[in-house]
Design an enzyme around this catalytic site. Structure first.
Site, short mmCIF file in Angstrom:
data_model
loop_
_atom_site.label_atom_id
_atom_site.label_comp_id
_atom_site.label_asym_id
_atom_site.label_seq_id
_atom_site.Cartn_x
_atom_site.Cartn_y
_atom_site.Cartn_z
CE LYS A 157 -4.45 -1.50 1.69
NZ LYS A 157 -4.24 -2.94 2.03
CD GLU A 182 -11.06 4.85 1.58
OE1 GLU A 182 -11.01 6.03 1.17
OE2 GLU A 182 -10.41 3.92 1.06
CB SER A 224 -0.04 -8.20 -0.99
OG SER A 224 -0.84 -9.00 -0.14
C1 LIG Z 1 -5.08 -4.00 1.72
C2 LIG Z 1 -4.34 -5.24 1.47
C3 LIG Z 1 -4.72 -6.13 0.43
C4 LIG Z 1 -5.94 -5.92 -0.41
O1 LIG Z 1 -5.92 -4.82 -1.26
P1 LIG Z 1 -5.73 -4.94 -2.82
O2 LIG Z 1 -6.11 -3.58 -3.29
O3 LIG Z 1 -6.66 -5.99 -3.33
O4 LIG Z 1 -4.32 -5.29 -3.07
C5 LIG Z 1 -3.94 -7.24 0.19
N1 LIG Z 1 -2.86 -7.52 0.95
C6 LIG Z 1 -2.48 -6.71 1.96
C7 LIG Z 1 -1.28 -7.08 2.75
C8 LIG Z 1 -3.20 -5.55 2.25
O5 LIG Z 1 -2.82 -4.76 3.28
#
Ligand SMILES: *Cc1c(COP(=O)(O)O)cnc(C)c1O
Length: 399
Positions: free
Chosen positions: A95, A117, A383
């Site tokens: 993010k 948000e 992610s």
């Molecule tokens: C917020 C988040 C997601 C989901 O958001 P996407 O916009 O679908 O990528 C996935 N993995 C992590 C670690 C997150 O913090």
């Protein structure tokens, strides 16, 4: 699949990717969002802007994030599994990539404040971090229920200097937080910018967030070629709104032999209300100013979304994913809470990497796929890291 496929990177002038996206908004907001779109399209190729952003990505975030060959996991399940380590970024997930981009855009546009948000607080923390760095004010709208549930993230946001605005309307969670943040933005748009948390919302936000996340795919393609001399057979990522998935997909969209898998959260099951698998179970609809595959009840009302991973429980999904699904370029599959939780433990024990519960969905599908497709090269977008989930998982491990 159409073998001559060239996927459109940018939306059309109305902000549509195929049938999805657009701007379902008041005229006032449309005007302001048009300005943001124009400014963004100018700035995204500006050398000074990119020099500044790339400097921060390297020295502040720690990019490029490595690709790691998960040898133990690979040997155990019979395929080659590689992880793109977004979990190693500053603040622990992907993010920060778009939060920094959005904050830098705000600064270049002469704005003084960022409005955003947050649900579980991850986007709030990333935005508050970027705002602190850029010297911008920051209002984070968060439902009262989420504020109680996610205390560590609320504390972090406040420590970083953000003003956390408690939203007490409706169910007092993410949907209402978005509604109120939009309202506040409408009053303050002359001095503030809205920073959305994923590739969702009205045009131009999906386009902007995708652009800032495309660094993942750009790095990953090059790193994978360096490491293996080939491209992966397939690329996998979890899909909430879809920003980390589109970020890594962007590196491979034109490589027709590389299969793309978006992994949706099946939660407790197939019933509407028990999952957040918007592409798999949604119908075309409009939420928060854009058209997408949307989870709806029998009366066409927005249904509750649910996943064990709070970063994935949104009833809609990014328009680009709806488009990639429509044209058959990407496949969307599902993983349950239970399977994600098993993968959370498995990656921790076998590789010494504790994944975020969101990312665990992608890991779970990679394991499943490996068992049925021996010898394939699988690239998974990890992610985020799982520190934020440890307490919850250990308290609820027998879910
Ligand atoms: C917020 C988040 C997601 C989901 O958001 P996407 O916009 O679908 O990528 C996935 N993995 C992590 C670690 C997150 O913090």
């Amino acid at each position: 699949m159409n073998t001559n496929l060239k996927v459109n990177v940018l939306p059309d002038t109305e902000g549509f990717f195929g049938n999805y996206g657009g701007q379902f908004l008041d005229e006032d907001l449309k005007k302001e969002f048009k300005k943001i779109a124009e400014e963004f399209l100018k700035i995204k190729d500006d050398k000074d802007f990119n020099d500044e952003l790339n400097y921060l990505l390297k020295h502040y975030v720690g990019r490029p994030s490595p690709i790691y060959f998960a040898k133990n996991l690979s040997e155990k399940y019979g395929a080659e599994i590689y992880l793109k380590r977004e979990d190693l970024n500053h603040t622990g997930a992907h993010k920060i990539n778009h939060s920094l981009g959005e904050a830098l855009l705000a600064k270049k546009m002469g704005k003084e404040k960022i409005i955003a948000e947050t649900g579980a607080g991850q986007h709030g923390v990333a935005t508050a971090t970027a705002a602190a760095l850029m010297g911008l004010k920051c209002d984070i709208y968060m439902g009262e229920v989420d504020i109680e549930k996610e205390k560590p993230n609320v504390d972090k946001m406040r420590l970083l200097g953000a003003n956390v605005v408690c939203v007490k309307s409706g169910k007092r969670t993410l949907k209402e937080a978005v509604d109120e943040a939009f309202c506040a933005y409408l009053k303050e748009y002359k001095t503030a910018i809205y920073a959305i948390g994923s590739v969702v919302g009205p045009h131009p936000f999906p386009m902007i967030v995708e652009h800032f996340q495309s660094v993942i795919g750009r790095e990953a393609r090059e790193q994978f070629l360096d490491l293996t001399d080939t491209l992966p057979d397939c690329v996998m990522a979890c899909v909430g709104g879809g920003s980390n998935a589109i970020g890594i997909f962007r590196g491979f969209l034109d490589d027709e032999d590389v299969k793309l898998f978006g992994v949706e959260p099946l939660g407790k099951g197939e019933k509407i209300g028990e999952n957040a698998a918007s592409i798999t179970y949604g119908k075309d609809g409009v939420i928060h100013g854009f058209k997408c595959k949307l989870l709806q009840d029998d009366n066409g009302n927005v249904a509750n979304a649910y996943s064990i991973a709070s970063g994935l429980d949104y009833p809609g999904v990014g328009p680009k994913h709806c488009y990639l699904n429509q044209i058959g370029r990407a496949n969307y599959v599902c993983v349950t809470d239970k399977e994600a939780l098993d993968a959370f433990f498995e990656l921790s024990r076998v590789e010494g990497i504790i994944p975020a519960l969101e990312s665990s969905h992608a890991i779970a599908y990679a394991i499943k796929y490996a068992k049925e497709n021996k010898g394939k090269k699988i690239l998974v977008n990890l992610s985020g890291r799982g520190d934020k989930d440890v307490d919850f998982v250990l308290n609820n491990a027998n879910l």
